[in-house]
Enzyme design. Structure first.
Site, PDB file in Angstrom:
ATOM      1  N   GLY A 257      16.316  25.593   3.007  1.00 22.73           N
ATOM      2  CA  GLY A 257      16.735  24.403   3.739  1.00 22.73           C
ATOM      3  C   GLY A 257      16.411  23.143   2.967  1.00 22.73           C
TER       4      GLY A 257
ATOM      5  N   ASN B 246      17.607  14.400  -6.391  1.00 21.11           N
ATOM      6  CA  ASN B 246      18.653  14.056  -5.428  1.00 21.11           C
ATOM      7  C   ASN B 246      18.003  13.264  -4.291  1.00 21.11           C
ATOM      8  OD1 ASN B 246      20.372  14.080  -3.134  1.00 21.11           O
ATOM      9  ND2 ASN B 246      21.441  15.896  -3.904  1.00 21.11           N
TER      10      ASN B 246
ATOM     11  N   LYS C 289       8.433  15.885  -9.805  1.00 18.19           N
ATOM     12  CA  LYS C 289       7.360  16.589  -9.109  1.00 18.19           C
ATOM     13  C   LYS C 289       7.864  16.950  -7.710  1.00 18.19           C
ATOM     14  CE  LYS C 289       4.319  13.286 -10.305  1.00 18.19           C
ATOM     15  NZ  LYS C 289       3.104  12.555 -10.792  1.00 18.19           N
TER      16      LYS C 289
ATOM     17  N   GLU D 267       6.116  19.100   0.249  1.00 18.77           N
ATOM     18  CA  GLU D 267       4.848  19.054   0.967  1.00 18.77           C
ATOM     19  C   GLU D 267       4.248  17.651   0.980  1.00 18.77           C
ATOM     20  OE1 GLU D 267       3.185  22.265  -1.321  1.00 18.77           O
ATOM     21  OE2 GLU D 267       3.312  23.609   0.404  1.00 18.77           O
TER      22      GLU D 267
END
Ligand code: MOS
Length: 731
Positions: free
Chosen positions: A469, A618, A688, A692
């Site tokens: 996702g 993106n 990077k 999270e």
């Protein structure tokens, strides 16, 4: 191809496709319902049978008796597996997940039987008719009761720098506070599910999983069959957040039953099973001690954290970020693990930092108040550009925390915050603002890819990488398009299949950077192969507009590919730059809440995250990742909690009605800003992870805003209104 030194200029820097907010290339398939998720492969196998997992109703002990006769006689039932008739499995591999191997019970909802029938309803009904009795053993289920029995763990060594005790007792200002965070569940949309089918001695498992090679190892290893005889596919995944890093009973029992029955078997865990049968984020108890001068400069940095798990389980590494986030000459950081008999704990979105920052960043807010230094300024004052344990010889690969905080403060209107809590009122609402730093270690993993250029001039990328996702299909397509001088429409991406080259998989926020590096490496090899085939025996070639050109000559990729096309495979590997440099992504989170003065209801009113995560491949998919992380961070602050029921040794709220997560009505307009940066030491991609980072620190910004609104400090997450209400002034 090994990444051993800082990346120089490369074709990605052109930024024609990479860095553009391209729509998800898998979007049309998904919104039209044609992207097959694991449980949906029955369309290909109309003769599939349905399995239902029966879980243990006790958390610890032994099966005393097990009677399957009634179940076996029920309509449609084809097979009932128990430990009496299940083949021997191996528990030797790291990712193995043996099932039904004996009478011992180690976890509530551990599989004790597997019923297969013609329909799901028949299997479920028959599972209810399996009669099991248990001899229950005494277990430990309360972290607070066993926190003093915590042991050190190898994966989280103590930091002892300088003399913490001396510095802390000498500090003019100190904070010594204990925060607790509860057990949490991933609560992703798609339940765990698998379909298994055999063709002769070859097994194919369609399963919802983040890490193809781990699942591949685990399924083959558990069943004791060669990996070459097992194919794992996970092309589309409806979220995972860490739960799907691992395998549970569904692929294993489906495979065993499918072999016994000679027909495909499909199984999905039901929503109520997932909360106790699979893993969860373990609860923590965290004591933070900060010693500082009157100017807020930290001299003593202390963090003690404890979590629980079953024997052999991992620790929740909640003090990890404290080793790197702020300055302080004297440091004492200790992580402990106690044994508990709750369902096994494991990784959930930003394991470690997500809950570590809930404590550390609130303690920083407490220090700000005690020193009278503005919370943004306090963090800036304690910024450090190198690893505070190792000293200046180990600098950060890039670190723009200060810029995140300054940019965020400016954009959010931080200067309007009232320093004195409980003083701003908007009708019935007490209004406050909070800030927190975000930090997430940057991990990299080896990752390979195969790329094919065909006679139509189309490039196809194949890699085991998954898209949970997150946008992997799209960004890997962008990297290939940029490298080969093609528009995104001329690239196909195929993911989630163990027949493809091994990749990083989706975990630990390493996926975008690592898997892109694998595609980069493969495209470098493809560029060389195409240039050579075109007769350009030189490195001086350019790829643009579907052509390869050199020395004034130009040929179309389609023509060079010819009828056979060109196929190459390569792998990105990583040297020791992650050891030489501290690598992390950073954020500044800003939140405004309203707290109802009468009811204690907390509403997030506005939120902004300013993120620094290297090159943003993106901006649209990255922004989506951060919005999801912020939503989950709000959930962690205000709602999410698995409640331990000591009578059953498990979590009593085990569905999406009782395990409360934010819904649309809870989330106002959230804003995300990315700093314009590249990190040349992370990979050739110079990117990077953001998956999270988005959650790290968010909950603390919410909690700090609640404090600023009310003057009430709650150190026991989540901040529910029952904890606020008794202390609220009467309106
Ligand atoms: Mo993540 S918790 O490694 O999916």
């Amino acid at each position: 191809m090994e990444f051993t030194q800082a990346a120089g200029p490369n074709p990605l820097d052109a930024g024609r496709v990479v860095t553009k907010p391209i729509d998800r290339i898998d979007g049309p398939l998904k919104v039209s319902g044609r992207a097959p998720y694991a449980y949906e492969y029955h369309q290909d196998f109309p003769n599939a049978a349905y399995g239902f997992v029966l879980g243990s109703s006790v958390p610890k002990g032994r099966i005393a008796s097990l009677d399957t006769k009634a179940a076996e006689a029920m309509p449609g039932v084809l097979l009932v597996l128990t430990h009496a008739n299940t083949p021997k499995m191996s528990d030797e591999g790291e990712h193995n997940a043996p099932q039904l191997q004996g009478a011992e019970i180690k976890q509530y909802e551990q599989a004790v039987a597997f019923v297969v029938a013609e329909t799901f309803e028949q299997a479920r009904a028959a599972a209810r008719a399996v009669k099991v009795t248990y001899t229950e053993a005494k277990g430990a289920y309360d972290l607070a009761a066993v926190q003093d029995k915590g042991e050190p763990v190898k994966s989280a060594p103590d930091s002892t720098v300088g003399d913490f005790d001396k510095a802390f007792s000498a500090a003019p200002v100190t904070v010594d506070v204990t925060y607790t965070t509860p057990d949490q569940s991933h609560a992703m949309m798609e339940p765990h599910a698998s379909v298994a089918k055999w063709d002769g001695d070859k097994l194919t498992v369609y399963t919802a999983n983040q890490m193809i090679h781990w699942a591949h190892d685990g399924i083959a290893g558990t069943l004791g069959i060669p990996k070459t005889k097992v194919r794992v596919q996970s092309a589309y995944v409806g979220g995972g957040f860490g739960s799907k890093l691992f395998i549970y009973s569904d692929p294993i029992l489906a495979a065993v039953a499918a072999q016994k029955l000679g027909r495909p078997v499909k199984v999905a865990l039901t929503r109520p099973q997932i909360f106790n049968h699979t893993n969860h984020r373990p609860a923590t108890i965290q004591r933070i001690r900060l010693g500082a001068g009157p100017d807020g400069r930290i001299t003593a940095m202390g963090h003690d954290t404890v979590s629980g798990n079953q024997e052999g389980g991992e620790v929740e590494n909640a003090a990890d970020q404290t080793k790197l986030l702020y300055a302080g000459e004297n440091r004492l950081i200790r992580t402990r693990l106690s044994e508990l008999d709750l369902p096994k704990g494991g990784a959930m979105r930003a394991p470690g930092e997500a809950v570590g920052l809930l404590a550390l960043e609130c303690a920083m807010d407490e220090l700000a108040e005690k020193t009278g230094v503005d919370p943004v300024e306090l963090r800036i004052r304690n910024d450090i550009q190198y690893d505070p344990e190792k000293g200046p010889s180990r600098s950060f690969s890039s670190r723009h925390l200060v810029e995140c905080l300054r940019t965020g403060a400016e954009r959010f209107g931080w200067s309007k915050r009232a320093a004195k809590p409980g003083t701003v009122r908007d009708g019935q609402w007490l209004v406050g603002m909070g800030v927190a730093s975000g930090f997430r270690g940057n991990l990299v993993m080896p990752s390979g890819a195969r790329v094919k250029l065909d006679r139509e001039g189309v490039v196809t990328v194949e890699t085991q990488m998954t898209d949970i996702g997150t946008g992997s299909y799209t960004i890997l397509g962008q990297v290939a398009a940029e490298m080969m001088g093609l528009p995104i429409e001329k690239v196909r991406v195929k993911l989630g299949d163990s027949d493809f080259p091994l990749s990083s998989g989706s975990g630990g926020s390493w996926g975008a950077n690592s898997a892109s590096a694998g595609v980069f490496a493969a495209c470098e090899a493809l560029r060389d192969a195409v240039a050579q085939k075109a007769g350009f025996n030189t490195k001086d070639v350019t790829f643009a507009d579907g052509n390869v050109a050199s020395g004034g000559r130009s040929r179309s990729l389609a023509e060079v590919a010819g009828p056979d096309g060109v196929t190459v495979e390569a792998k990105a590997e990583f040297g020791d730059l992650t050891k030489k440099f501290a690598q992390a992504s950073f954020a500044g989170h800003f939140c405004e809440v309203g707290v109802d003065a009468h009811t204690g209801e907390i509403r997030v009113r506005r939120m902004l995250s300013v993120c620094s995560a290297g090159r943003i491949i993106n901006p649209k998919t990255s922004r989506n990742q951060c919005l999801g992380g912020m939503t989950m961070g709000i959930g962690a602050a205000l709602m999410e909690e698995q409640v331990v029921d000591e009578r059953f040794g498990g979590f009593i709220n085990h569905d999406l009605a009782e395990y409360v997560v934010p819904v649309h009505a809870d989330i106002p307009d959230l804003d995300v800003v990315f700093l314009d940066e590249t990190d040349d030491k992370s990979s050739w991609i110079k990117a990077k992870g953001v998956g999270e980072l988005g959650i790290c620190g968010v909950g603390a910004a919410v909690a700090n805003a609640v404090y600023n609104a009310t003057g009430i400090r709650i150190r026991d997450y989540p901040l529910t209104l029952d904890k606020l209400l008794p202390r609220l002034p009467t309106a």
